[in-house]
Write a protein that holds these residues in place. Sequence first.
Motif, PDB file in Angstrom:
ATOM      1  N   GLU A   1      -0.765  37.687 -64.500  1.00 57.35           N
ATOM      2  CA  GLU A   1      -1.400  36.385 -64.671  1.00 57.35           C
ATOM      3  C   GLU A   1      -2.728  36.527 -65.386  1.00 57.35           C
ATOM      4  OE1 GLU A   1      -2.116  34.608 -60.818  1.00 57.35           O
ATOM      5  OE2 GLU A   1      -4.080  35.556 -60.625  1.00 57.35           O
ATOM      6  N   TYR A   2      -3.145  35.392 -65.975  1.00 60.31           N
ATOM      7  CA  TYR A   2      -4.509  35.236 -66.457  1.00 60.31           C
ATOM      8  C   TYR A   2      -5.197  34.268 -65.509  1.00 60.31           C
ATOM      9  CZ  TYR A   2      -4.777  37.951 -70.722  1.00 60.31           C
ATOM     10  OH  TYR A   2      -4.874  38.999 -71.615  1.00 60.31           O
ATOM     11  N   ALA A   3      -6.337  34.692 -64.971  1.00 54.49           N
ATOM     12  CA  ALA A   3      -7.112  33.870 -64.050  1.00 54.49           C
ATOM     13  C   ALA A   3      -8.488  33.647 -64.648  1.00 54.49           C
ATOM     14  CB  ALA A   3      -7.215  34.546 -62.689  1.00 54.49           C
ATOM     15  N   ARG A   4      -8.827  32.379 -64.878  1.00 55.63           N
ATOM     16  CA  ARG A   4     -10.099  32.034 -65.536  1.00 55.63           C
ATOM     17  C   ARG A   4     -11.009  31.296 -64.558  1.00 55.63           C
ATOM     18  NH1 ARG A   4      -8.855  28.346 -70.069  1.00 55.63           N
ATOM     19  NH2 ARG A   4      -9.505  26.622 -68.745  1.00 55.63           N
ATOM     20  N   PRO A   5     -12.070  31.977 -64.091  1.00 56.59           N
ATOM     21  CA  PRO A   5     -13.016  31.278 -63.210  1.00 56.59           C
ATOM     22  C   PRO A   5     -13.787  30.215 -63.993  1.00 56.59           C
ATOM     23  CG  PRO A   5     -13.262  33.683 -63.071  1.00 56.59           C
ATOM     24  CD  PRO A   5     -12.424  33.383 -64.273  1.00 56.59           C
ATOM     25  N   GLU A   6     -13.914  29.040 -63.381  1.00 61.45           N
ATOM     26  CA  GLU A   6     -14.728  27.977 -63.951  1.00 61.45           C
ATOM     27  C   GLU A   6     -15.741  27.555 -62.896  1.00 61.45           C
ATOM     28  OE1 GLU A   6     -12.071  24.967 -65.447  1.00 61.45           O
ATOM     29  OE2 GLU A   6     -11.368  26.236 -67.084  1.00 61.45           O
ATOM     30  N   ALA A   7     -16.395  26.428 -63.058  1.00 62.30           N
ATOM     31  CA  ALA A   7     -17.439  25.997 -62.131  1.00 62.30           C
ATOM     32  C   ALA A   7     -16.840  25.601 -60.790  1.00 62.30           C
ATOM     33  CB  ALA A   7     -18.216  24.827 -62.728  1.00 62.30           C
ATOM     34  N   GLY A   8     -16.807  26.540 -59.859  1.00 66.25           N
ATOM     35  CA  GLY A   8     -16.335  26.237 -58.515  1.00 66.25           C
ATOM     36  C   GLY A   8     -14.847  26.325 -58.302  1.00 66.25           C
TER      37      GLY A   8
END
Length: 226
Positions: A151-158
């Motif tokens: 998987e690709y996991a992209r952290p964003e704001a919260g």
Amino acid sequence: MTRSLRAPLLLLALPLALASAGCGTEKAGTAGDGGRPKASADPGPATPSPPVDRAELEARARYAQSAIELIRVTDIPGFAVAPQSAGVLGDDGFHSVYVTPRGTTHIELAVERGTLTADTCPGTPVGGTRGPVGCEKDGPAWYRTSGQLHEYARPEAGHVVRLTARRDTVDRDTLRRAAAAARPANDAELDALLPKNLPTAPVERGDLPPVGDGAPNNAVPEGASG
């Protein structure tokens, strides 16, 4: 990120019925017309759809228990989202599944609150699987592998946006592009994904007493016959 709230991954046992979403086929011509598709009359310019009421969309999102700001869509050539796969993830997150026309290949999109760092990445399961997790930073996202999944996991704001698939059916580049294309759903996309025909208030029964919790009044009025 609370692992116990994560919904079971749909990739390993998703019904093939999802393939029917957004995957229509053209009808071939008959033998009498040489096998050519019949030409249809020009319908003229399409009538634009009326705008969807935002308050209604927010009410539908609340009914679905997904925070409207967490609902995401993406663009994956050769895949279409299966609307019936859209639903809540965890407390108020969102997930959906993108499928190929025959429904044989799936990519799951998931959004949930939390974050993902170099410290937490190895201990966060990939798609709910168990076992060692490989983590590699790739731009703003993490490329993660575990067992048959990646998987690709992209952290964003919260929150974290994830695109997950089987390693033997979806290559890394496709997954990377799907993750990069993930974006908040617009009103038309929300309208397609959120449940329709919300239940209305229950019908008030006239045979219940106005106070207390007694049984319905089934007495026959005086003078009634039959």
